[in-house]
Design an enzyme around this catalytic site. Structure first.
Site, PDB file in Angstrom:
ATOM      1  N   LYS A 130      -2.430  -3.922   2.032  1.00  0.00           N
ATOM      2  CA  LYS A 130      -1.740  -2.630   1.947  1.00  0.00           C
ATOM      3  C   LYS A 130      -2.743  -1.484   1.891  1.00  0.00           C
ATOM      4  CE  LYS A 130       1.219  -4.054  -1.213  1.00  0.00           C
ATOM      5  NZ  LYS A 130       1.473  -5.456  -0.999  1.00  0.00           N
TER       6      LYS A 130
ATOM      7  N   GLU B   6       8.666 -14.069   0.787  1.00  0.00           N
ATOM      8  CA  GLU B   6       8.551 -13.759  -0.649  1.00  0.00           C
ATOM      9  C   GLU B   6       9.735 -12.938  -1.174  1.00  0.00           C
ATOM     10  OE1 GLU B   6       6.434 -10.316  -1.968  1.00  0.00           O
ATOM     11  OE2 GLU B   6       5.247 -10.305  -0.115  1.00  0.00           O
TER      12      GLU B   6
HETATM   13  N1  PSU Z   1       4.037  -6.524   0.991  1.00  0.00           N
HETATM   14  C1  PSU Z   1       4.951  -5.536   1.110  1.00  0.00           C
HETATM   15  N2  PSU Z   1       5.552  -5.082  -0.034  1.00  0.00           N
HETATM   16  C2  PSU Z   1       5.273  -5.639  -1.274  1.00  0.00           C
HETATM   17  C3  PSU Z   1       4.290  -6.675  -1.379  1.00  0.00           C
HETATM   18  C4  PSU Z   1       3.719  -7.067  -0.211  1.00  0.00           C
HETATM   19  O1  PSU Z   1       5.224  -5.068   2.219  1.00  0.00           O
HETATM   20  O2  PSU Z   1       5.865  -5.235  -2.271  1.00  0.00           O
HETATM   21  C5  PSU Z   1       3.973  -7.305  -2.730  1.00  0.00           C
HETATM   22  C6  PSU Z   1       3.500  -8.740  -2.509  1.00  0.00           C
HETATM   23  O3  PSU Z   1       4.341  -9.571  -3.243  1.00  0.00           O
HETATM   24  C7  PSU Z   1       2.084  -8.787  -3.042  1.00  0.00           C
HETATM   25  C8  PSU Z   1       2.166  -7.784  -4.132  1.00  0.00           C
HETATM   26  O4  PSU Z   1       1.715 -10.054  -3.468  1.00  0.00           O
HETATM   27  O5  PSU Z   1       2.917  -6.723  -3.516  1.00  0.00           O
HETATM   28  C9  PSU Z   1       0.798  -7.383  -4.625  1.00  0.00           C
HETATM   29  O6  PSU Z   1       0.889  -6.933  -5.927  1.00  0.00           O
HETATM   30  P1  PSU Z   1      -0.435  -6.781  -6.830  1.00  0.00           P
HETATM   31  O7  PSU Z   1      -1.228  -5.702  -6.152  1.00  0.00           O
HETATM   32  O8  PSU Z   1       0.053  -6.365  -8.203  1.00  0.00           O
HETATM   33  O9  PSU Z   1      -1.116  -8.095  -6.859  1.00  0.00           O
END
Ligand code: PSU
Ligand code: MN
Length: 305
Positions: free
Chosen positions: A157, A23
């Site tokens: 996370k 990504e």
């Molecule tokens: N994993 C990481 N760092 C990130 C992300 C994932 O180690 O920045 C990103 C991914 O792209 C994931 C996003 O889809 O954070 C989630 O964001 P949200 O909680 O707004 O959906």
């Protein structure tokens, strides 16, 4: 429909070689410069060293690119008009020629359109703490429910509510596999109190589970959670305190929606003086290695079929 697929990725897909999507949100919004670019390139290297072909995915000037070049990765790390891009954002970015850094959800969609079945990242999004009130639940979960791409990560996370996230994944029919663990890894730390659905002993077992899901036409992703290595893991007590502090700051500053995750990651980086960034980098590299191994086993299984 226009999708630019790099020569290398196109060739690999044609030959049925294992290809791993990566990504770009993690590049544009997940890590500071220059570690973001360095990590993106190192992850690609680990995938190659382990016998698969990396395909970093993002959008430049409204054009989806599967297999960004080093220059394009640099560009997305700096671009001022780059937007974090999940399913909701795709039509806007594609239709108005913006730059997009794809999240797990955005990357899964573009990977699937290109014919890529595996995707390595750090941690997926999920239900935020207090999601029962805020409804802040990442589009990543919805995407895992319906798009046929398997995602290798180090767990949701740790800034999230892991229990709620697991409940939603169950409702959506997404199997959560632990790699050599009974318990869900929590990103910066290797474990949590929540059980995974299956403890897989090796990449072959994981490939078999994915194959069963495809053979029986059970649409959606499989989530493979790979615990961060013990030596790279942060102290759970310390990191949880830091996360709570970062969330309080976020609430004080009135940060909402798609800005929450980038804010928290960067705040946690500050508060741990870079330790969280170090852990984040280590865990992605470890996921890349596992992802390549699973994709290779999967290819072998399909050849035997
Ligand atoms: N994993 C990481 N760092 C990130 C992300 C994932 O180690 O920045 C990103 C991914 O792209 C994931 C996003 O889809 O954070 C989630 O964001 P949200 O909680 O707004 O959906
Ligand atoms: Mn959100």
């Amino acid at each position: 429909m226009n999708i630019k697929i790099s020569k290398e990725v196109k060739k690999a897909l044609k030959k049925g070689e294992p290809v791993i999507a990566l990504e770009s949100t993690i590049i544009s919004f997940g890590m500071p410069y220059p570690q973001n670019v360095e990590t993106a390139l190192n992850v690609e290297k680990v995938i190659r060293d382990n016998g698969a072909i990396p395909a970093t995915i993002g959008i430049i000037n409204g054009e989806p690119i599967i297999g960004l070049t080093k220059e394009e990765i640099e560009y997305l790390a700096h671009s001022k008009k780059v937007r974090k891009c999940s399913r909701r954002d795709l039509p806007i970015i594609l239709g108005t020629n913006l730059d997009g850094a794809t999240t797990v959800s955005g990357t899964m969609i573009l990977a699937h359109l290109a014919g890529i079945e595996f995707f390595v990242t750090g941690g997926i999004g999920g239900a935020h703490k207090k999601a029962n009130l805020s409804f802040d639940i990442s589009a990543d979960l919805e995407e895992l429910a319906k798009t046929n791409v398997s995602v290798i990560c180090a767990g949701p996370k740790a800034i999230l509510d892991l229990g709620l996230t697991m409940e939603i994944l169950e409702t959506k029919g997404v199997p959560v596999i632990g790699y050599k663990t009974d318990y869900l890894p929590a990103f910066y730390t290797s474990t949590s109190e929540f059980k995974v659905d299956y403890n897989a002993k090796n990449p072959l077992e994981i490939a078999k589970i994915i194959k069963a899901k495809r053979d029986y036409k059970l649409d959606g992703g499989v989530l493979i959670t790979n615990p961060i290595n013990k030596k790279d893991s942060l102290d759970p007590e310390v990191i949880n305190k830091v996360i709570n502090e970062a969330i309080l700051d976020m609430e004080k500053e009135g940060i909402h929606g798609k800005d929450e995750t980038p804010y928290l990651l960067s705040k946690i980086g500050e508060l741990t003086k870079g330790d969280s960034l170090e852990a984040n980098i280590k865990l992605i590299l470890s996921n890349a290695k596992l992802g390549a191994k699973i994709a290779i086993e999967y290819k072998k299984l399909n050849e035997e079929d």
